[in-house]
Design an enzyme around this catalytic site. Structure first.
Site, PDB file in Angstrom:
ATOM      1  N   PRO A 246      28.838  48.295  46.782  1.00  0.00           N
ATOM      2  CA  PRO A 246      29.087  47.688  45.470  1.00  0.00           C
ATOM      3  C   PRO A 246      30.553  47.338  45.281  1.00  0.00           C
ATOM      4  O   PRO A 246      31.447  48.150  45.530  1.00  0.00           O
ATOM      5  CB  PRO A 246      28.620  48.774  44.497  1.00  0.00           C
ATOM      6  N   CYS A 247      30.782  46.093  44.832  1.00  0.00           N
ATOM      7  CA  CYS A 247      32.122  45.515  44.890  1.00  0.00           C
ATOM      8  C   CYS A 247      32.836  45.488  43.555  1.00  0.00           C
ATOM      9  O   CYS A 247      33.960  44.993  43.473  1.00  0.00           O
ATOM     10  CB  CYS A 247      32.028  44.089  45.437  1.00  0.00           C
ATOM     11  N   GLN A 248      32.234  45.995  42.470  1.00  0.00           N
ATOM     12  CA  GLN A 248      32.869  45.881  41.158  1.00  0.00           C
ATOM     13  C   GLN A 248      34.286  46.461  41.114  1.00  0.00           C
ATOM     14  O   GLN A 248      35.140  45.938  40.411  1.00  0.00           O
ATOM     15  CB  GLN A 248      32.010  46.569  40.091  1.00  0.00           C
TER      16      GLN A 248
ATOM     17  N   PHE B 145      36.611  46.094  43.057  1.00  0.00           N
ATOM     18  CA  PHE B 145      37.589  45.187  43.655  1.00  0.00           C
ATOM     19  C   PHE B 145      37.429  43.748  43.193  1.00  0.00           C
ATOM     20  O   PHE B 145      38.230  42.893  43.534  1.00  0.00           O
ATOM     21  CB  PHE B 145      37.459  45.221  45.184  1.00  0.00           C
TER      22      PHE B 145
END
EC number: 2.1.1.37
Length: 387
Positions: free
Chosen positions: A79-81, A83
């Site tokens: 999960p990239c939230q 960054f």
């Protein structure tokens, strides 16, 4: 060759790996809607999802040592939230950061190679130390953080381990690169950072696949040869103004050797416009007009004759302009789910679960299937020749 897919979401990276020849022994995600999407397509017999062993649940609770088969590849998009440009930029302070679980999977499964993807925002200078921390943890997954050890202290130990040149224990040769999906024939300008690591004992040489498509080749076909418009049968009166693209094309001395970028028009021109032809559009699954699109500075939509802007999921759903089509006359509308799936190179016979906003979140978080397949095919062939 067997694989494990983490944080599978709508399945773009996993589908690419399966199409490249890897056989998943576990495919996992915690999200109900994403898992419903995969389960329905599995029940419908959609290739290659039809044979996926799907596990819904928190990856933190998954015991990777329960997988008895040898695993050649571990893939996933943590999960990239933490960054993302649309996120809150908390990085290591954000409990949604799943890189520690990706590293645990590598430590416990000891695959020949791993392939992880994340947003380009991870490469921003403000995250430089944490990016190096991720890199070193992936390189030496056995050098685990001690109880109550701060991440900067753990980073220092990893740096010492790395500079000492120790080859004891599990270690990987890790490379990372930002890839633009448009450069590989995806009708979307989508930049993401990819991490690939080969286990130290494999003695394999590898580099990311070379780019096959380019912006200059597209501009040449539009404004120098004109073959783009001829192939799509676009009359001169319906063509947009050339602007800076035409000026750039006129400066090119020779025709580029690469293939042209693929545009939105090329990706969706055979689909009826759901706003203008709703009755015809109804014959296509997930192809319904979504009202409410509006343009404002920074959110002007994707021009028809360029690759789409990056499809986004957003912190609170779809941001109000990036997932829009902008026609040559300046009018706008939202992309439908089916059009968005085309832009992410999912197959037309794949269906998606959830509301429009929820489905667009799945698609906005996905890796384009075609890009995933190209990278995974190169990895598969390298492992095959190296075995």
């Amino acid at each position: 060759m067997r694989s494990v897919e983490l944080f599978v979401g709508a399945g773009g990276l996993g589908m690419g790996a399966s199409l490249a020849g890897f056989e998943p022994v576990a495919v996992m995600d915690w999200d109900r809607w994403a898992c419903d999407t995969l389960r329905e397509n599995k029940a419908r017999g959609l290739h290659p999802i039809a044979h996926w062993p799907i596990h819904q649940g928190d990856v933190k609770d998954f015991d990777f040592t329960s997988i008895s088969d040898d695993v050649s590849l571990v893939t996933g998009g943590p999960p990239c939230q933490p960054f993302s440009m649309g996120g809150q930029h908390r990085a290591f302070l954000d409990e949604r950061d799943m890189f520690p679980q990706a590293i645990r999977a590598v430590r416990e499964l000891k695959p020949s190679v791993f392939l992880f993807e994340n947003v380009k925002g991870l490469t921003r200078s403000s995250f430089a130390n944490y990016l190096e921390y991720i890199h070193l943890q992936l390189s030496y997954p056995d050098v685990v953080a001690r109880e109550n050890e701060e991440w900067l202290e753990h980073l220092a130990r990893l740096e010492e381990h790395h500079t000492f040149g120790s080859k004891d224990g599990l270690h990987y040769r890790v490379i990372k690169q930002v890839l633009n999906a448009a450069d590989y024939g995806v009708p979307q300008r989508r930049e993401r950072v990819f991490f690939v690591g080969f286990r130290g004992d494999t003695e394999i040489r590898w580099h990311f696949p070379n780019q096959t498509h380019s912006k200059d080749a597209l501009l040449w076909s539009q404004w120098r040869s004109g073959e783009y418009w001829d192939l799509l049968e676009v009359a001169k009166k319906n063509r947009p103004e050339g602007g800076r693209g035409q000026a750039r094309a006129e400066k090119l001395k020779d025709k580029p050797d690469s293939l042209p970028w693929i545009t939105v028009r090329q990706a969706i021109s055979d689909l009826p416009d759901p706003e203008i032809q709703p009755d015809l559009a109804a014959h296509f699954h997930d192809h319904h007009f979504q009202p409410g699109a509006r343009s404002y500075p920074g959110h002007t939509g994707s021009p028809l004759d360029e690759p789409a802007k990056t499809l986004k999921a957003g912190v609170h759903g779809v941001p109000g302009g990036e997932n829009m089509l902008r026609r040559p006359d300046g009018s706008i509308r939202y992309f439908t789910v089916r059009e968005s799936a085309r832009l992410q190179t999912f197959p037309d016979d794949m269906v998606f679960h959830g509301s429009w906003t929820e489905t667009m979140r799945q698609l906005g978080n996905a890796v384009p299937v075609q890009l995933a397949r190209i990278v995974a095919e190169d990895i598969h062939e390298t492992l095959r020749l190296g075995s």
